[in-house]
Design an enzyme around this catalytic site. Sequence first.
Site, PDB file in Angstrom:
ATOM      1  N   GLY A 119      -2.545 -11.125  -1.294  1.00  0.00           N
ATOM      2  CA  GLY A 119      -3.884 -10.570  -0.932  1.00  0.00           C
ATOM      3  C   GLY A 119      -3.763  -9.327  -0.694  1.00  0.00           C
ATOM      4  N   GLU A 136       5.627  -6.908  -8.636  1.00  0.00           N
ATOM      5  CA  GLU A 136       5.528  -7.991  -7.549  1.00  0.00           C
ATOM      6  C   GLU A 136       7.084  -8.731  -8.060  1.00  0.00           C
ATOM      7  OE1 GLU A 136       3.893  -8.252  -5.135  1.00  0.00           O
ATOM      8  OE2 GLU A 136       1.750  -6.849  -5.775  1.00  0.00           O
ATOM      9  N   LYS A 144       3.686   1.467  -4.852  1.00  0.00           N
ATOM     10  CA  LYS A 144       4.876   1.064  -5.903  1.00  0.00           C
ATOM     11  C   LYS A 144       4.440   0.589  -7.045  1.00  0.00           C
ATOM     12  CE  LYS A 144       5.615  -2.748  -3.135  1.00  0.00           C
ATOM     13  NZ  LYS A 144       4.596  -2.402  -2.196  1.00  0.00           N
ATOM     14  N   SER A 145       3.359  -0.102  -7.250  1.00  0.00           N
ATOM     15  CA  SER A 145       2.709  -0.324  -8.761  1.00  0.00           C
ATOM     16  C   SER A 145       2.341   0.720  -9.287  1.00  0.00           C
ATOM     17  CB  SER A 145       1.495  -1.173  -8.353  1.00  0.00           C
ATOM     18  OG  SER A 145       1.924  -2.515  -8.142  1.00  0.00           O
ATOM     19  N   CYS A 180      -2.289   3.588  13.323  1.00  0.00           N
ATOM     20  CA  CYS A 180      -2.022   5.198  13.819  1.00  0.00           C
ATOM     21  C   CYS A 180      -1.909   6.285  12.962  1.00  0.00           C
ATOM     22  CB  CYS A 180      -1.043   5.200  14.846  1.00  0.00           C
ATOM     23  SG  CYS A 180       0.642   5.121  13.857  1.00  0.00           S
ATOM     24  N   PHE A 218       0.672  -1.225   0.011  1.00  0.00           N
ATOM     25  CA  PHE A 218       0.053  -0.014  -0.106  1.00  0.00           C
ATOM     26  C   PHE A 218       0.643   1.221   0.008  1.00  0.00           C
ATOM     27  CE2 PHE A 218      -2.264  -3.151   2.557  1.00  0.00           C
ATOM     28  CZ  PHE A 218      -2.918  -3.705   1.731  1.00  0.00           C
ATOM     29  N   SER A 219       2.000   1.392  -0.432  1.00  0.00           N
ATOM     30  CA  SER A 219       3.063   2.332  -0.474  1.00  0.00           C
ATOM     31  C   SER A 219       2.890   3.047  -1.812  1.00  0.00           C
ATOM     32  CB  SER A 219       4.406   2.093  -0.059  1.00  0.00           C
ATOM     33  OG  SER A 219       4.956   0.991  -0.947  1.00  0.00           O
TER      34      SER A 219
END
Length: 177
Positions: free
Chosen positions: A161, A83, A17-18, A141, A14-15
Amino acid sequence: MNGGHIQLIIGPMFSGKSTELIRRVRRYQIAQYKCVTIKYSNDNRYGTGLWTHDKNNFAALEVTKLCDVLEAITDFSVIGIDEGQFFPDIVEFCERMANEGKIVIVAALDGTFQRRPFNNILNLIPLSEMVVKLTAVCMKCFKEASFSKRLGTETEIEIIGGNDMYQSVCRKCYIDS
């Protein structure tokens, strides 16, 4: 950068990358480079092609070993790989393609959900001309997140996933949970 080289985009899930991989490939397309993207075929979360977590789609060849596409990519000058951590031959493939004058852009996780390295990606770092580590937002957080945490109890490394199985977390939230 002229000539063959390797660009490596790493970070937790979720950073982006893709998304960054697609952005870079699109820039090369605008600059009239002949581009191809490759994705890991066992990643079929959203369907065929390369997908981001926010459901953007990009056409891609789908394989489990990069050597299987050597003939299909000879006419391309830019190769995007998503990936990258799942390809057993990523290091040899990228080095060969860069040495042949191709621009190779790899998006990959740098660590497992146990915060252990993907050794093939670790071995790609000294061969890369550019390495960028992205961060995500901690899903607990909301601070900077550098790690991926699995929500289930499975211990296998390769379980593909999305946010149903993984969270991006900061150091404190990784340790606390």
